[in-house]
Design a protein around this motif. Sequence first.
Motif, PDB file in Angstrom:
ATOM      1  N   LEU A 265      80.693  -5.387  46.578  1.00 38.19           N
ATOM      2  CA  LEU A 265      81.924  -4.614  46.709  1.00 38.19           C
ATOM      3  C   LEU A 265      83.111  -5.380  46.128  1.00 38.19           C
ATOM      4  O   LEU A 265      83.956  -4.804  45.432  1.00 38.19           O
ATOM      5  N   ASP A 266      83.178  -6.686  46.384  1.00 34.55           N
ATOM      6  CA  ASP A 266      84.258  -7.493  45.805  1.00 34.55           C
ATOM      7  C   ASP A 266      84.212  -7.437  44.282  1.00 34.55           C
ATOM      8  O   ASP A 266      85.248  -7.327  43.621  1.00 34.55           O
ATOM      9  N   ARG A 267      83.001  -7.484  43.725  1.00 39.04           N
ATOM     10  CA  ARG A 267      82.851  -7.454  42.270  1.00 39.04           C
ATOM     11  C   ARG A 267      83.238  -6.084  41.701  1.00 39.04           C
ATOM     12  O   ARG A 267      83.967  -5.996  40.709  1.00 39.04           O
ATOM     13  N   LEU A 268      82.756  -5.024  42.322  1.00 40.13           N
ATOM     14  CA  LEU A 268      83.013  -3.686  41.793  1.00 40.13           C
ATOM     15  C   LEU A 268      84.492  -3.331  41.825  1.00 40.13           C
ATOM     16  O   LEU A 268      85.011  -2.697  40.902  1.00 40.13           O
ATOM     17  N   MET A 269      85.179  -3.752  42.884  1.00 35.37           N
ATOM     18  CA  MET A 269      86.601  -3.404  43.029  1.00 35.37           C
ATOM     19  C   MET A 269      87.459  -4.016  41.920  1.00 35.37           C
ATOM     20  O   MET A 269      88.587  -3.572  41.687  1.00 35.37           O
ATOM     21  N   LYS A 270      86.918  -5.027  41.249  1.00 35.58           N
ATOM     22  CA  LYS A 270      87.678  -5.697  40.190  1.00 35.58           C
ATOM     23  C   LYS A 270      87.472  -5.050  38.815  1.00 35.58           C
ATOM     24  O   LYS A 270      88.094  -5.454  37.848  1.00 35.58           O
ATOM     25  N   LEU A 271      86.560  -4.069  38.756  1.00 34.93           N
ATOM     26  CA  LEU A 271      86.341  -3.375  37.478  1.00 34.93           C
ATOM     27  C   LEU A 271      87.600  -2.625  37.073  1.00 34.93           C
ATOM     28  O   LEU A 271      88.229  -1.952  37.892  1.00 34.93           O
ATOM     29  N   SER A 272      87.932  -2.707  35.811  1.00 33.25           N
ATOM     30  CA  SER A 272      89.148  -2.041  35.333  1.00 33.25           C
ATOM     31  C   SER A 272      89.082  -0.531  35.535  1.00 33.25           C
ATOM     32  O   SER A 272      90.098   0.125  35.739  1.00 33.25           O
ATOM     33  N   SER A 273      87.881   0.030  35.502  1.00 33.82           N
ATOM     34  CA  SER A 273      87.728   1.476  35.656  1.00 33.82           C
ATOM     35  C   SER A 273      88.021   1.950  37.067  1.00 33.82           C
ATOM     36  O   SER A 273      88.138   3.145  37.321  1.00 33.82           O
ATOM     37  N   LEU A 274      88.123   1.012  38.031  1.00 32.74           N
ATOM     38  CA  LEU A 274      88.422   1.381  39.406  1.00 32.74           C
ATOM     39  C   LEU A 274      89.823   0.953  39.838  1.00 32.74           C
ATOM     40  O   LEU A 274      90.178   1.050  41.009  1.00 32.74           O
ATOM     41  N   GLN A 275      90.604   0.502  38.905  1.00 36.74           N
ATOM     42  CA  GLN A 275      91.979   0.072  39.230  1.00 36.74           C
ATOM     43  C   GLN A 275      92.918   1.270  39.267  1.00 36.74           C
ATOM     44  O   GLN A 275      92.732   2.250  38.588  1.00 36.74           O
TER      45      GLN A 275
END
Length: 275
Positions: A265-275
């Motif tokens: 979850l920490d990794r996925l939240m840092k994806l630019s597509s989820l910002q």
Amino acid sequence: MASAIAQSAAKLKAVFGEAPAIAVVLGSGWSGASEQLQNPQRLSYADLPGWPLPKVEGHVNEVVVGTTAGGQRVAMLRGRAHTYESGDCTGMAAPIRSLKAWGVQVLLSTNASGSLRQHQPPGSLMLIADHINAPQRSPLVGLSGSDRFCDMSTAYDLELRQAAKALAQEVDQRLCEGVYCWALGPQFETPAEIRMFAAWGADAVGMSTVPDTILARHAGLRVMGLALITNMAAGLSAEALTHELTLREAKESGERASKFLGQLLDRLMKLSSLQ
């Protein structure tokens, strides 16, 4: 249904504020992930119009919103409706559509599964790359107009899967990737059925996730799936299959699975597509 979804989305916002990018459905063995959240807030399914109250052991029936160890805010659903409880595969329609209306972007669906492959023994984690809907049941039946049709060719998001595989390598977590086969249940599969599913290309089998994925994709959510392997499927070991066996293995492996989920979850939240 539309009124219940609007009311539930409003209730979620009133209690938790703005929606996090990711919501997780916690299957058997994954409940420890919610216990790792910091500053958790809780809301019972009973307070959300249209939400089910599953009676399967291990499912608590509450939404928990908190932050991961890495400071990322997430929603977790502790309980899901299974088709085998009532014969109705639309049980998760209100929750999933409410999450979308609230503002969630990604549904991460977790489950406990049986393995069809010897390289994937109990205790393994499997990233779902695709699925087989063996019962050919759909929660979209009965909808009208062209809106009922939903493309499932990329049901499990490639970018999210790539992020999971990269993380698994970094933290030395063995992560298989394969095809999940949905069986209706509640009886476990026969050895002949398992041989058939394996010939179809399935790597794991379980009694959930697929209706959730169909609903989420229809709602416009991105989807990721993780299976915790709790047993070898029928005919692949001498052990008799029971729900108690599933829960026991899930408990033994759940802590490690939940730790990886938090890191993911920490990794996925840092994806630019989820910002």
